[in-house]
Scaffold this active site. Structure first.
Site, PDB file in Angstrom:
ATOM      1  N   ASN A 211      68.351  13.436 -22.009  1.00  0.00           N
ATOM      2  CA  ASN A 211      69.544  12.732 -21.519  1.00  0.00           C
ATOM      3  C   ASN A 211      70.653  13.569 -21.482  1.00  0.00           C
ATOM      4  OD1 ASN A 211      70.892  12.376 -24.143  1.00  0.00           O
ATOM      5  ND2 ASN A 211      68.818  11.903 -24.960  1.00  0.00           N
ATOM      6  N   ASP A 280      63.716   8.217 -26.840  1.00  0.00           N
ATOM      7  CA  ASP A 280      63.052   7.269 -27.299  1.00  0.00           C
ATOM      8  C   ASP A 280      61.414   7.277 -27.280  1.00  0.00           C
ATOM      9  OD1 ASP A 280      65.178   5.764 -28.505  1.00  0.00           O
ATOM     10  OD2 ASP A 280      65.808   4.929 -26.761  1.00  0.00           O
ATOM     11  N   LYS A 290      51.034  23.681 -16.504  1.00  0.00           N
ATOM     12  CA  LYS A 290      52.005  22.837 -15.586  1.00  0.00           C
ATOM     13  C   LYS A 290      51.115  21.786 -14.913  1.00  0.00           C
ATOM     14  CE  LYS A 290      55.183  23.791 -11.852  1.00  0.00           C
ATOM     15  NZ  LYS A 290      55.587  24.588 -10.885  1.00  0.00           N
ATOM     16  N   PHE A 324      74.927   5.695 -34.638  1.00  0.00           N
ATOM     17  CA  PHE A 324      75.721   5.519 -33.374  1.00  0.00           C
ATOM     18  C   PHE A 324      75.054   4.436 -32.655  1.00  0.00           C
ATOM     19  CE2 PHE A 324      79.232   8.233 -32.405  1.00  0.00           C
ATOM     20  CZ  PHE A 324      79.439   8.862 -33.452  1.00  0.00           C
ATOM     21  N   LYS A 338      72.425  -3.271 -34.956  1.00  0.00           N
ATOM     22  CA  LYS A 338      71.913  -2.015 -35.395  1.00  0.00           C
ATOM     23  C   LYS A 338      72.460  -1.617 -36.822  1.00  0.00           C
ATOM     24  CE  LYS A 338      70.734   0.346 -31.113  1.00  0.00           C
ATOM     25  NZ  LYS A 338      71.532   0.899 -29.896  1.00  0.00           N
ATOM     26  N   LYS A 342      69.141  -1.247 -39.105  1.00  0.00           N
ATOM     27  CA  LYS A 342      68.648  -0.015 -39.469  1.00  0.00           C
ATOM     28  C   LYS A 342      69.489   0.549 -40.878  1.00  0.00           C
ATOM     29  CE  LYS A 342      67.646   1.078 -35.097  1.00  0.00           C
ATOM     30  NZ  LYS A 342      66.981   2.207 -34.204  1.00  0.00           N
TER      31      LYS A 342
HETATM   32  O1  PMT Z   1      76.956  14.163 -26.858  1.00  0.00           O
HETATM   33  P1  PMT Z   1      77.996  13.581 -26.165  1.00  0.00           P
HETATM   34  O2  PMT Z   1      78.119  14.140 -24.399  1.00  0.00           O
HETATM   35  O3  PMT Z   1      79.209  13.922 -26.598  1.00  0.00           O
HETATM   36  O4  PMT Z   1      77.955  12.091 -26.139  1.00  0.00           O
HETATM   37  C1  PMT Z   1      77.955  11.042 -27.259  1.00  0.00           C
HETATM   38  C2  PMT Z   1      76.973  10.208 -27.382  1.00  0.00           C
HETATM   39  C3  PMT Z   1      77.155   9.053 -26.293  1.00  0.00           C
HETATM   40  C4  PMT Z   1      75.511  10.677 -27.399  1.00  0.00           C
HETATM   41  C5  PMT Z   1      77.199   9.699 -28.947  1.00  0.00           C
HETATM   42  O5  PMT Z   1      78.573   9.053 -28.834  1.00  0.00           O
HETATM   43  C6  PMT Z   1      76.189   8.660 -29.019  1.00  0.00           C
HETATM   44  O6  PMT Z   1      76.502   7.293 -28.816  1.00  0.00           O
HETATM   45  N1  PMT Z   1      75.082   8.824 -29.677  1.00  0.00           N
HETATM   46  C7  PMT Z   1      73.704   7.926 -30.169  1.00  0.00           C
HETATM   47  C8  PMT Z   1      73.133   7.926 -28.883  1.00  0.00           C
HETATM   48  C9  PMT Z   1      72.028   7.000 -29.023  1.00  0.00           C
HETATM   49  O7  PMT Z   1      70.715   7.455 -28.892  1.00  0.00           O
HETATM   50  O8  PMT Z   1      72.396   5.872 -29.312  1.00  0.00           O
HETATM   51  P2  PMT Z   1      71.078   4.599 -29.258  1.00  0.00           P
HETATM   52  O9  PMT Z   1      71.598   3.225 -29.389  1.00  0.00           O
HETATM   53  O10 PMT Z   1      69.979   4.764 -28.394  1.00  0.00           O
HETATM   54  O11 PMT Z   1      70.410   5.039 -30.783  1.00  0.00           O
HETATM   55  C10 PMT Z   1      71.080   4.624 -31.930  1.00  0.00           C
HETATM   56  C11 PMT Z   1      70.949   5.337 -33.177  1.00  0.00           C
HETATM   57  O12 PMT Z   1      69.505   5.451 -33.434  1.00  0.00           O
HETATM   58  C12 PMT Z   1      71.658   6.493 -32.942  1.00  0.00           C
HETATM   59  O13 PMT Z   1      72.657   6.845 -34.079  1.00  0.00           O
HETATM   60  C13 PMT Z   1      70.460   7.526 -32.677  1.00  0.00           C
HETATM   61  O14 PMT Z   1      70.852   8.933 -33.298  1.00  0.00           O
HETATM   62  C14 PMT Z   1      69.535   7.000 -33.526  1.00  0.00           C
HETATM   63  N2  PMT Z   1      67.920   7.059 -33.154  1.00  0.00           N
HETATM   64  C15 PMT Z   1      67.774   6.673 -31.771  1.00  0.00           C
HETATM   65  C16 PMT Z   1      66.350   7.231 -31.469  1.00  0.00           C
HETATM   66  C17 PMT Z   1      65.756   7.626 -32.302  1.00  0.00           C
HETATM   67  N3  PMT Z   1      64.172   7.883 -32.003  1.00  0.00           N
HETATM   68  N4  PMT Z   1      65.889   7.932 -33.422  1.00  0.00           N
HETATM   69  C18 PMT Z   1      67.265   7.853 -33.973  1.00  0.00           C
HETATM   70  O15 PMT Z   1      67.507   8.141 -35.044  1.00  0.00           O
END
Ligand code: PMT
Length: 407
Positions: A211, A280, A290, A324, A338, A342
């Site tokens: 991403n 995800d 490849k 986040f 969330k 979580k």
């Molecule tokens: O890196 P930058 O370019 O500065 O951008 C910042 C950002 C947009 C990446 C950051 O501010 C942000 O939003 N990070 C979380 C991105 C994300 O994966 O969000 P989500 O809503 O999909 O996931 C929710 C939470 O679950 C997040 O804390 C993530 O770290 C966590 N997660 C998600 C998937 C996974 N398999 N394991 C996780 O722990």
């Protein structure tokens, strides 16, 4: 901002001229004070030319009795008219005098009269630095709350290699700016585990799913936490950013690797900030060769990656867990969802898919969702400023918890 630059008598004194220049570039007015020892290595004229200010070289430098009287209180005036005192290089002698309150020249006398933040950048021979007396003096100065820009390992003027080299000039300048901004060491004693950046999930040996995360938000949090005195471990996916200062950086590539390292580091952490954009999905099986291009449509069979945040929520114990939420709509609802699902203590929600917030941008705008049902809106600001606001809130949660549980 008005800064006093005290220069001690060591070979690194010549580097203080560069520090003066960098501070001026950062909009500081720099008042230089040279010790007698420093003047053996560098000329006052160099600094006077760079700073366009009179350089102070002596406690009693003026000739007439009247002038001597006014210069006798000059150290008080200089102490009162400046916001930060930085000493670079801080020699063993200067540090010892500061630690024990010996006031026998302009710099050491000024130090006693100065009430603002003090930044010390030691530089000396590695054996001198390691000596119990020098380290005992450093312990006194640290305990006084002074910022120490630790010397670096490297080749020393005496021909040996080891710790004792004056830190990089930009590191010292950063510490001065932070000291002036009044950044308190209010996270001292905390170990903050931050995740940042994207993960990359291989499709084959040359392709991957990922991403747009640049790591800027997570790195800003790690850097700000370190500046506030925390021990910081930063687990980062692949990004193009320099490692933040005073942070232990662990580089990973996949969600599985991030999962592994997070749980390896969890034991020592008191605060976890989960800023990484973890992919995800990952390939059910990654082919060894490849994948060949064909004209036929192809589909990839994907499995979900481990949800690290959710697992942290189950295993966090008494740690503070900050998640986040990257959303394209309904920030508050998604953040609250969330937070609950979580088991986080706070969720930082930001809008993604826009120009100047979320992924890649230098700025961000966030909503903090708290467990008491409160939402705190932080308007658009640099990611460093947002990081600082997030940490302010984390500190409040920590203090509230300490008040209730005594930890
Ligand atoms: O890196 P930058 O370019 O500065 O951008 C910042 C950002 C947009 C990446 C950051 O501010 C942000 O939003 N990070 C979380 C991105 C994300 O994966 O969000 P989500 O809503 O999909 O996931 C929710 C939470 O679950 C997040 O804390 C993530 O770290 C966590 N997660 C998600 C998937 C996974 N398999 N394991 C996780 O722990």
């Amino acid at each position: 901002m008005n800064v006093i630059l005290g220069v001690g008598g060591g070979i690194a004194a010549y580097k203080a001229a560069e520090l003066a220049r960098v501070l001026i570039q950062r909009y500081c007015r720099v008042q230089v004070v040279l010790t007698a020892g420093a003047q053996e290595f560098v000329r006052p004229l160099t600094f006077a030319t760079l700073t366009q200010q009179k350089v102070i070289t002596d406690m009693f430098s003026s000739e007439s009795a009247e002038a001597t009287l006014s210069s006798a209180v000059e150290h008080i005036a200089v102490a009162q008219n400046n916001e930060v005192l930085v000493v670079a290089p801080a020699t063993a002698n200067v540090l010892a005098k500061m630690a024990h309150g010996i006031a026998d020249d302009f710099l050491s006398t000024l130090y006693l009269a100065f009430t603002g933040p003090v930044v010390l950048a030691p530089a000396m021979n590695d054996k001198m630095w390691a000596h119990a007396a020098a380290q005992a003096n450093m312990a006194i100065l640290r305990a006084r709350g002074h910022r120490i820009v630790e010397p670096e390992d490297g080749f020393l003027a005496c021909g040996t290699t080891g710790p004792g080299r004056l830190a990089e000039i930009t590191r010292i300048a950063d510490a001065v700016v932070e000291a002036a901004a009044g950044t308190a060491h209010d996270l001292e004693g905390e170990t903050v585990l931050v995740t940042a950046g994207p993960t990359q999930e291989p499709i084959d040996p040359v392709r991957y799913i990922s991403n747009r995360s640049s790591g800027k938000m997570g790195y800003a949090i790690a850097e700000a936490a370190a500046a506030r005195g925390a021990d910081v471990v930063l687990i980062s996916g692949p990004v193009n950013l320099p490692a933040p200062r005073c942070v232990r950086l662990i580089s990973i590539r996949t969600a599985q690797e991030m999962h592994h390292r997070v749980f390896e580091e969890l034991e020592a952490a008191s605060i976890v900030v989960k800023c990484a954009a973890v992919a995800d999905f990952r390939m059910k099986e990654v082919p060894v060769q490849k994948i060949k291009k064909t004209a036929a449509r192809m589909s990839l069979e994907l499995d979900p990656t481990p949800d690290i945040l959710a697992e942290l929520g189950r295993k966090k114990g008494d740690r503070l867990l900050i998640g986040f939420a990257a959303e394209t709509e309904n920030l508050r609802q998604e953040a609250a969802r969330k937070l609950e699902s979580k088991n986080c203590d706070m969720v930082v929600a930001n809008l993604v898919g826009t120009e100047d917030t979320g992924f890649e941008a230098d700025t961000n705008e966030v909503v903090l969702a708290l467990r008491n049902g409160e939402f705190i809106e932080i308007p658009k600001a640099s990611k460093r400023e947002i990081a600082s606001e997030i940490l302010d809130q984390v500190l409040k949660l920590r203090l509230a918890r300490t008040a209730v549980h005594g930890r």
